[in-house]
Every structure is written in C-alpha cells, then in structure tokens.
Design a protein around this motif. Structure first.
Motif, PDB file in Angstrom:
ATOM      1  N   ALA A  40      29.077  60.005  19.202  1.00  0.00           N
ATOM      2  CA  ALA A  40      28.097  58.999  18.772  1.00  0.00           C
ATOM      3  C   ALA A  40      27.352  58.399  19.955  1.00  0.00           C
ATOM      4  CB  ALA A  40      28.806  57.891  17.987  1.00  0.00           C
ATOM      5  N   CYS A  41      28.042  58.231  21.098  1.00  0.00           N
ATOM      6  CA  CYS A  41      27.409  57.607  22.262  1.00  0.00           C
ATOM      7  C   CYS A  41      27.983  58.231  23.538  1.00  0.00           C
ATOM      8  CB  CYS A  41      27.639  56.093  22.245  1.00  0.00           C
ATOM      9  SG  CYS A  41      26.774  55.205  23.568  1.00  0.00           S
ATOM     10  N   PRO A  42      27.568  59.473  23.854  1.00  0.00           N
ATOM     11  CA  PRO A  42      28.145  60.172  25.003  1.00  0.00           C
ATOM     12  C   PRO A  42      27.808  59.525  26.347  1.00  0.00           C
ATOM     13  CG  PRO A  42      26.287  61.404  24.093  1.00  0.00           C
ATOM     14  CD  PRO A  42      26.587  60.300  23.126  1.00  0.00           C
ATOM     15  N   GLN A  43      26.818  58.633  26.370  1.00  0.00           N
ATOM     16  CA  GLN A  43      26.471  57.970  27.637  1.00  0.00           C
ATOM     17  C   GLN A  43      27.518  56.949  28.059  1.00  0.00           C
ATOM     18  OE1 GLN A  43      24.651  57.966  24.777  1.00  0.00           O
ATOM     19  NE2 GLN A  43      22.442  58.026  25.207  1.00  0.00           N
ATOM     20  N   LEU A  44      28.337  56.462  27.108  1.00  0.00           N
ATOM     21  CA  LEU A  44      29.290  55.404  27.410  1.00  0.00           C
ATOM     22  C   LEU A  44      30.740  55.751  27.071  1.00  0.00           C
ATOM     23  CD1 LEU A  44      27.221  52.297  26.189  1.00  0.00           C
ATOM     24  CD2 LEU A  44      27.648  53.000  28.560  1.00  0.00           C
ATOM     25  N   TYR A  45      30.974  56.846  26.337  1.00  0.00           N
ATOM     26  CA  TYR A  45      32.329  57.236  25.966  1.00  0.00           C
ATOM     27  C   TYR A  45      32.614  58.645  26.469  1.00  0.00           C
ATOM     28  CZ  TYR A  45      32.383  53.339  22.605  1.00  0.00           C
ATOM     29  OH  TYR A  45      32.338  52.102  22.016  1.00  0.00           O
ATOM     30  N   GLY A  46      33.895  58.916  26.715  1.00  0.00           N
ATOM     31  CA  GLY A  46      34.289  60.251  27.126  1.00  0.00           C
ATOM     32  C   GLY A  46      35.425  60.214  28.123  1.00  0.00           C
ATOM     33  N   PRO A  47      35.614  61.300  28.871  1.00  0.00           N
ATOM     34  CA  PRO A  47      36.732  61.372  29.814  1.00  0.00           C
ATOM     35  C   PRO A  47      36.440  60.624  31.110  1.00  0.00           C
ATOM     36  CG  PRO A  47      35.485  63.426  29.842  1.00  0.00           C
ATOM     37  CD  PRO A  47      34.884  62.585  28.761  1.00  0.00           C
ATOM     38  N   ASN A  48      37.519  60.155  31.733  1.00  0.00           N
ATOM     39  CA  ASN A  48      37.415  59.585  33.077  1.00  0.00           C
ATOM     40  C   ASN A  48      37.528  60.686  34.123  1.00  0.00           C
ATOM     41  OD1 ASN A  48      37.244  56.827  32.293  1.00  0.00           O
ATOM     42  ND2 ASN A  48      39.470  56.758  31.986  1.00  0.00           N
ATOM     43  N   GLN A  49      37.096  60.389  35.333  1.00  0.00           N
ATOM     44  CA  GLN A  49      37.308  61.246  36.498  1.00  0.00           C
ATOM     45  C   GLN A  49      38.288  60.521  37.424  1.00  0.00           C
ATOM     46  OE1 GLN A  49      33.791  63.820  37.871  1.00  0.00           O
ATOM     47  NE2 GLN A  49      32.907  61.767  37.751  1.00  0.00           N
ATOM     48  N   TYR A  50      39.493  61.035  37.553  1.00  0.00           N
ATOM     49  CA  TYR A  50      40.503  60.348  38.344  1.00  0.00           C
ATOM     50  C   TYR A  50      40.712  60.937  39.737  1.00  0.00           C
ATOM     51  CZ  TYR A  50      42.003  58.452  33.808  1.00  0.00           C
ATOM     52  OH  TYR A  50      42.059  57.838  32.587  1.00  0.00           O
ATOM     53  N   ALA A  58      37.111  53.775  32.090  1.00  0.00           N
ATOM     54  CA  ALA A  58      37.098  53.080  30.796  1.00  0.00           C
ATOM     55  C   ALA A  58      38.041  53.840  29.859  1.00  0.00           C
ATOM     56  CB  ALA A  58      35.674  53.005  30.248  1.00  0.00           C
ATOM     57  N   LEU A  59      37.912  53.630  28.551  1.00  0.00           N
ATOM     58  CA  LEU A  59      38.750  54.370  27.619  1.00  0.00           C
ATOM     59  C   LEU A  59      38.592  55.865  27.875  1.00  0.00           C
ATOM     60  CD1 LEU A  59      38.184  52.537  24.208  1.00  0.00           C
ATOM     61  CD2 LEU A  59      40.217  52.430  25.665  1.00  0.00           C
ATOM     62  N   ASP A  60      39.709  56.552  27.990  1.00  0.00           N
ATOM     63  CA  ASP A  60      39.700  57.975  28.337  1.00  0.00           C
ATOM     64  C   ASP A  60      39.838  58.784  27.055  1.00  0.00           C
ATOM     65  OD1 ASP A  60      39.753  60.326  29.706  1.00  0.00           O
ATOM     66  OD2 ASP A  60      41.574  59.905  30.850  1.00  0.00           O
ATOM     67  N   ILE A  61      38.731  59.306  26.557  1.00  0.00           N
ATOM     68  CA  ILE A  61      38.763  60.041  25.292  1.00  0.00           C
ATOM     69  C   ILE A  61      38.088  61.399  25.442  1.00  0.00           C
ATOM     70  CG2 ILE A  61      38.855  57.936  23.896  1.00  0.00           C
ATOM     71  CD1 ILE A  61      35.939  58.251  23.273  1.00  0.00           C
ATOM     72  N   HIS A  62      38.463  62.313  24.581  1.00  0.00           N
ATOM     73  CA  HIS A  62      37.954  63.684  24.618  1.00  0.00           C
ATOM     74  C   HIS A  62      36.475  63.713  24.242  1.00  0.00           C
ATOM     75  CE1 HIS A  62      37.571  67.977  23.632  1.00  0.00           C
ATOM     76  NE2 HIS A  62      38.662  68.148  24.373  1.00  0.00           N
ATOM     77  N   PRO A  63      35.695  64.600  24.843  1.00  0.00           N
ATOM     78  CA  PRO A  63      34.264  64.697  24.495  1.00  0.00           C
ATOM     79  C   PRO A  63      33.996  64.965  23.016  1.00  0.00           C
ATOM     80  CG  PRO A  63      34.713  65.920  26.510  1.00  0.00           C
ATOM     81  CD  PRO A  63      36.048  65.501  25.962  1.00  0.00           C
ATOM     82  N   GLU A  64      35.000  65.521  22.306  1.00  0.00           N
ATOM     83  CA  GLU A  64      34.830  65.799  20.874  1.00  0.00           C
ATOM     84  C   GLU A  64      35.202  64.612  19.990  1.00  0.00           C
ATOM     85  OE1 GLU A  64      33.415  68.614  19.695  1.00  0.00           O
ATOM     86  OE2 GLU A  64      33.095  69.066  21.812  1.00  0.00           O
ATOM     87  N   HIS A  65      35.702  63.534  20.579  1.00  0.00           N
ATOM     88  CA  HIS A  65      36.057  62.340  19.821  1.00  0.00           C
ATOM     89  C   HIS A  65      34.801  61.787  19.135  1.00  0.00           C
ATOM     90  CE1 HIS A  65      37.232  58.145  19.062  1.00  0.00           C
ATOM     91  NE2 HIS A  65      38.486  58.516  19.230  1.00  0.00           N
ATOM     92  N   PRO A  66      34.919  61.253  17.927  1.00  0.00           N
ATOM     93  CA  PRO A  66      33.733  60.742  17.219  1.00  0.00           C
ATOM     94  C   PRO A  66      32.925  59.718  18.020  1.00  0.00           C
ATOM     95  CG  PRO A  66      35.578  60.872  15.714  1.00  0.00           C
ATOM     96  CD  PRO A  66      36.119  61.211  17.066  1.00  0.00           C
ATOM     97  N   MET A  67      33.602  58.846  18.782  1.00  0.00           N
ATOM     98  CA  MET A  67      32.869  57.853  19.558  1.00  0.00           C
ATOM     99  C   MET A  67      32.084  58.510  20.694  1.00  0.00           C
ATOM    100  SD  MET A  67      33.484  55.149  17.903  1.00  0.00           S
ATOM    101  CE  MET A  67      32.679  53.977  18.976  1.00  0.00           C
ATOM    102  N   ALA A  68      32.678  59.527  21.313  1.00  0.00           N
ATOM    103  CA  ALA A  68      31.981  60.232  22.391  1.00  0.00           C
ATOM    104  C   ALA A  68      30.779  60.993  21.850  1.00  0.00           C
ATOM    105  CB  ALA A  68      32.941  61.182  23.095  1.00  0.00           C
TER     106      ALA A  68
END
Length: 322
Positions: free
Chosen positions: A116-126, A104-114
């Motif tokens: 706010a909802c770490p279960q659905l936002y954050g980094p991908n595993q490629y 999904a969207l690949d964002i840093h764990p410190e991003h505000p969305m990550a």
C-alpha cells in the motif's frame, strides 16, 4: 531563563487515578508552553540505555566500505546508513555534520502495508554487525511502550478517548534513529557555520530522545530564545512534532531545536525515536482544541503524505535522481 521541565511519569503505570491525572496535566502544560520536556520513571533501565549507546559506537566505528553496503540512498523505504552531510535540516545553513542509521517496522515487501505504501514500509537494512538487528528491534519495542503511555496521557488531557492517538499505531511508521556527531575536521573547507544538526522541527507526533553526556541540544522557547537542554541522567527528552501541532491547532507546540557542534576531538551520540502513526491516518484539528468561533489552522493531511514531503525537503538523495 526558562528551562525545560522534568516530569516523573511513573504514575502513568499506577492505579492511582489522581496521580495519573496530575502527571497528564504536567505533560499537557509542558506541551503547550514549550513543546519539550524530560521524563524519568519511563521504565527503560540505565543498563539498557548504556548497551544501546555502546551498540551505536560499534556500528558507526565500522569501516565506511561496510556501512556503504546499507546506504539509505539505495533503500526504497528510507532505511539504513546516511553519510555525513547527507542531511540539511535547516535549508538556510550548510549540511549537517553527522551520520545516521534509520530503522522502522521490519516487514516483507509482500506485506499488505508495504504494497500500500512502499515508500514508508518494508524491510530494514541492518548490515552484518553481530547482534545489531536483535538489539535494535528490542529497543524499538521498549520505546513504543513508553510512547503509547505518553500518547494516552495526552489524549486524556485533551479530553479525548484514551485511545484517540494510540488507535493509529497498529501499523505505524515510527523510526528509531542512531546519530553520530563526529568532530569537524581541522584545516578543512567545511564552513564554521555548520551545525551538528541545523534548526528544525520534527515531523511526527512526538519524539523520544536519548542523548549521551556530551550535551549540545538547544531548544527555541516561546520568546525565540535558544536555551540548552543538557543531559539529565536516566532521562529521556520528549518533544512535540508537526503532526501533533496540526492535530491540536497549535495548542501543543512543535518546537524548533538544533544541536551545537561537539567540542574538538569529541564524538557525540544520540538516539531519537520518531513516533509516527500509520501512513493513512487523517490528521485534522481535534474539536476540543478549537476555541469558540475559532476555525482550524491546517487542512487535513495524512501522516504518510506529510512525512514524505518532509523527507523530500531534507534529503538531497531523494530529489537528485528522480
């Protein structure tokens, strides 16, 4: 028997208002009658699609020891590789005979969305497959352009502002998935009833599905008959998900579908793109979908809460080790 409609959506990018509204009307009709339709004229080239299927084959052909390093069960935000049998889409049937990769969207764990909802936002595993991350993210972006085009047409058909749906897709939780349906092993204890993918509905707004030429996708129509949705060259299959059905008070149908096991010694690949709005989107009945005197069939639910509830019901790893 009823068949899945085919719609050329190329007028959605034209300045011809009449042609645009004609296509929006066809989409609206398909959403109400079946909840499934094919699209052509979407703008994604056949070369791009072939490259993606080649990529999927290369990814899944990697040794299990390599794929295991990006196991989805080890991800806090449901990203990475899922082993064969880790999903059970139909709770009345055995586990599905397929392996998966989710991003999904690949964002840093410190991003505000990550945060706010770490279960659905954050980094991908490629993993380490050369060019994999770049190609996946490129295709993810191409599919989102098509998805927003369709969502705009649906909003117009439902007598809503153009951006009624797309306004919720700035920080969306849409997922691009690669699927590999391997042949079922012979002389094994795997149940003959095991489907490649059991009967289920999708969770989000809409799904855009690319499938290879093997076939096997089946759709349950309004008469509760299972009908085939065979591959059509250069087309994408679109279907309505649960959130859109709730938004439209059942006027748009979230239709059950399944995948029959491929023939012996045959590998099947497909790529669904699950179009899901930002996690805090409040999904409640659209006024124009209420008939006089009718009340909403569903309580308000946020996109994130709904998606997580469906994940928990589908994936054993999410409940085995709370």
């Amino acid at each position: 028997m009823q068949s899945v409609p085919l719609i050329d959506i190329s007028p959605l990018t034209s300045n011809d208002k009449d042609a645009y509204l004609s296509v929006a009307k066809k989409i609206d009709h398909a959403c109400r009658e079946m909840g499934f339709f094919y699209i052509t004229g979407h703008g994604i080239s056949s070369t791009q699609m072939k490259n993606m299927f080649d990529l999927a084959q290369r990814f899944f052909a990697q040794p299990e020891t390599i794929k295991h390093k990006i196991l989805i069960a080890n991800s806090s935000n449901h990203r990475g590789w899922g082993t064969t049998g880790s999903e059970q889409l139909d709770p009345t049937q055995p586990q599905d005979w397929k392996e998966t990769f989710d991003m999904a969207l690949d964002i840093h764990p410190e991003h505000p969305m990550a945060k706010a909802c770490p279960q659905l936002y954050g980094p991908n595993q490629y993993g380490t497959l050369e060019g994999f991350a770049q190609q996946m993210n490129q295709h993810y972006g191409l599919l989102m352009v098509v998805a927003k085009r369709l969502l705009k047409a649906m909003a117009i058909a439902l007598k809503q502002p153009d951006d009624f749906f797309t306004q919720y897709f700035d920080d969306h939780i849409s997922v691009l998935r690669l699927l590999h349906y391997p042949p079922r092993p012979t002389n094994s204890d795997i149940s003959a009833a095991t489907k490649a993918a059991g009967a289920h509905t999708d969770y989000g707004c809409i799904t855009l599905l690319a499938q290879d030429d093997i076939g096997g996708l089946e759709v349950c129509n309004a008469q509760d008959q299972w009908i085939a949705a065979p591959p059509i060259k250069d087309s994408i299959v679109v279907n309505i998900g649960d959130l859109m059905q709730r938004w439209t008070n059942d006027q748009y149908r979230s239709t059950a579908h399944r995948v029959a096991s491929p023939p012996s010694h045959t590998h099947r690949y497909s790529m669904p793109f699950f179009v899901e709005p930002r996690f805090d989107t409040q999904v409640r009945c659209i006024d124009s979908c209420l008939k006089p005197g009718e009340s909403a069939k569903y309580d308000m639910v946020t996109s994130g809460d709904w998606i997580m509830s469906r994940f928990d019901a589908t994936y054993a790893y999410r409940t085995e080790n709370p």
